[in-house]
Enzyme design. Structure first.
Site, PDB file in Angstrom:
ATOM      1  CD  GLU A   1      28.567  99.688  50.374  1.00  0.00           C
ATOM      2  OE1 GLU A   1      29.506 100.802  50.169  1.00  0.00           O
ATOM      3  OE2 GLU A   1      29.195  98.581  49.821  1.00  0.00           O
TER       4      GLU A   1
ATOM      5  CD  GLU B   1      27.803  99.096  42.434  1.00  0.00           C
ATOM      6  OE1 GLU B   1      29.012  99.025  42.297  1.00  0.00           O
ATOM      7  OE2 GLU B   1      27.250  99.754  43.349  1.00  0.00           O
TER       8      GLU B   1
ATOM      9  N   GLY C   1      30.867  93.420  47.641  1.00  0.00           N
ATOM     10  CA  GLY C   1      31.859  92.788  48.517  1.00  0.00           C
ATOM     11  C   GLY C   1      31.653  91.336  48.776  1.00  0.00           C
TER      12      GLY C   1
ATOM     13  CB  SER D   1      32.319  90.497  43.366  1.00  0.00           C
ATOM     14  OG  SER D   1      31.785  90.587  44.837  1.00  0.00           O
TER      15      SER D   1
HETATM   16  P1  PGA Z   1      32.884  95.638  45.275  1.00  0.00           P
HETATM   17  O1  PGA Z   1      31.910  97.062  45.581  1.00  0.00           O
HETATM   18  O2  PGA Z   1      33.402  95.719  44.061  1.00  0.00           O
HETATM   19  O3  PGA Z   1      33.697  95.645  46.654  1.00  0.00           O
HETATM   20  O4  PGA Z   1      31.950  94.410  45.251  1.00  0.00           O
HETATM   21  C1  PGA Z   1      31.372  97.519  44.478  1.00  0.00           C
HETATM   22  C2  PGA Z   1      30.542  98.724  44.748  1.00  0.00           C
HETATM   23  O5  PGA Z   1      30.075  98.739  45.806  1.00  0.00           O
HETATM   24  O6  PGA Z   1      30.741  99.594  44.094  1.00  0.00           O
END
Ligand code: PGA
Length: 253
Positions: free
Chosen positions: A102, A170, A176, A215
């Site tokens: 992000e 990730e 998400g 997730s």
């Molecule tokens: P999430 O996010 O578990 O909501 O998919 C993981 C992360 O961004 O570390």
């Protein structure tokens, strides 16, 4: 045989949480941790910076660690809105996440910047959790390992050790979204990360913790945590309440 790395279950609250709810949830976690005499894993919460101090006090004595979600690559200076690694250390953090996708997407952080942040974290005595991961398009094009290999090579500081660095895989498309890679896909990526780390860092590369993130929830955690070379999880949405996070922690206790 080298010892298996001790698992780490890390919660990343992202830009979520006000004081009352944050304290309530973390106190519930601390109460549950208190009942575990010898936890088989480390547990970490990375709240927004505004909650670092109150959460640090709330988890005192429980064994739960507190960490930052980002730090600047410089030690100090004119960087409005940023946080230095030493400030995180000063307030009681043991860890900091760097290079989350992000931040790479929202702020154009590249591998060079991520490496500088990890160097700054090490310099302040923090463990850096360095995130890598491919986008949906990159996976579709069969570029997953190439992308991850490059991110790892370019983001990992020279002085990285199993003690001061953790790698989090990730997949961007899994964050998400409720989507997760198959167990075989996770296995392939983690085996690849392990082999590159072993080549570059020798024993430290074998002992370095590799987290899976994207997730993770109570219903899939056990399956994901059982994959070879998965030494814990980086959890976003499901780390926001004790009710959702605890079942994930429990898979490694
Ligand atoms: P999430 O996010 O578990 O909501 O998919 C993981 C992360 O961004 O570390």
């Amino acid at each position: 045989m080298a010892a298996t790395p001790r698992p780490l279950i890390a919660g990343n609250w992202k830009m979520n949480g006000l004081k009352s709810a944050g304290l309530r949830e973390v106190k519930k976690l601390a109460t549950r941790m208190d009942k575990v005499s010898k936890p088989g894993c480390d547990v970490l919460i990375c709240p927004p910076a505004t909650l670092l101090a109150p959460l640090r006090d709330a988890v005192k004595g429980s064994g739960i660690a507190i960490g930052g979600q980002d730090c600047h690559g410089n030690a100090a200076g004119a960087h409005t809105g940023d946080i230095a690694a030493a400030m995180l250390k000063d307030i009681g953090c043991g860890y900091v996440i760097v290079g989350h996708s992000e931040r790479r997407a929202d702020y154009g952080e590249n591998d060079r910047m991520v490496r500088a942040k990890a160097v700054a974290a090490h310099g302040a005595g923090l463990r850096a959790i360095i995130c890598v991961g491919e986008t949906a398009a990159e996976r579709k094009n069969g570029e997953t390992l190439k992308i991850i290999g490059k991110q790892l090579t370019d983001s990992l500081p020279k002085n990285s050790t199993a003690k001061n660095t953790i790698i989090a895989y990730e997949p961007v498309w899994a964050i998400g979204t409720g989507l997760t890679p198959t167990v075989d896909d996770v296995k392939e990526v983690h085996a690849y990360l392990r082999s590159r780390l072993r080549r570059r860092l020798k024993a430290d590369g074998v002992a370095m913790r590799l987290l899976y993130g994207g997730s993770v929830k109570g219903s899939n955690a056990a399956e994901l945590m059982a994959v070879d070379n998965v030494n814990g999880a980086l959890v976003g949405g499901a780390s926001l309440t004790a009710a959702d996070f605890w079942p994930i922690v429990e898979t490694c206790l």
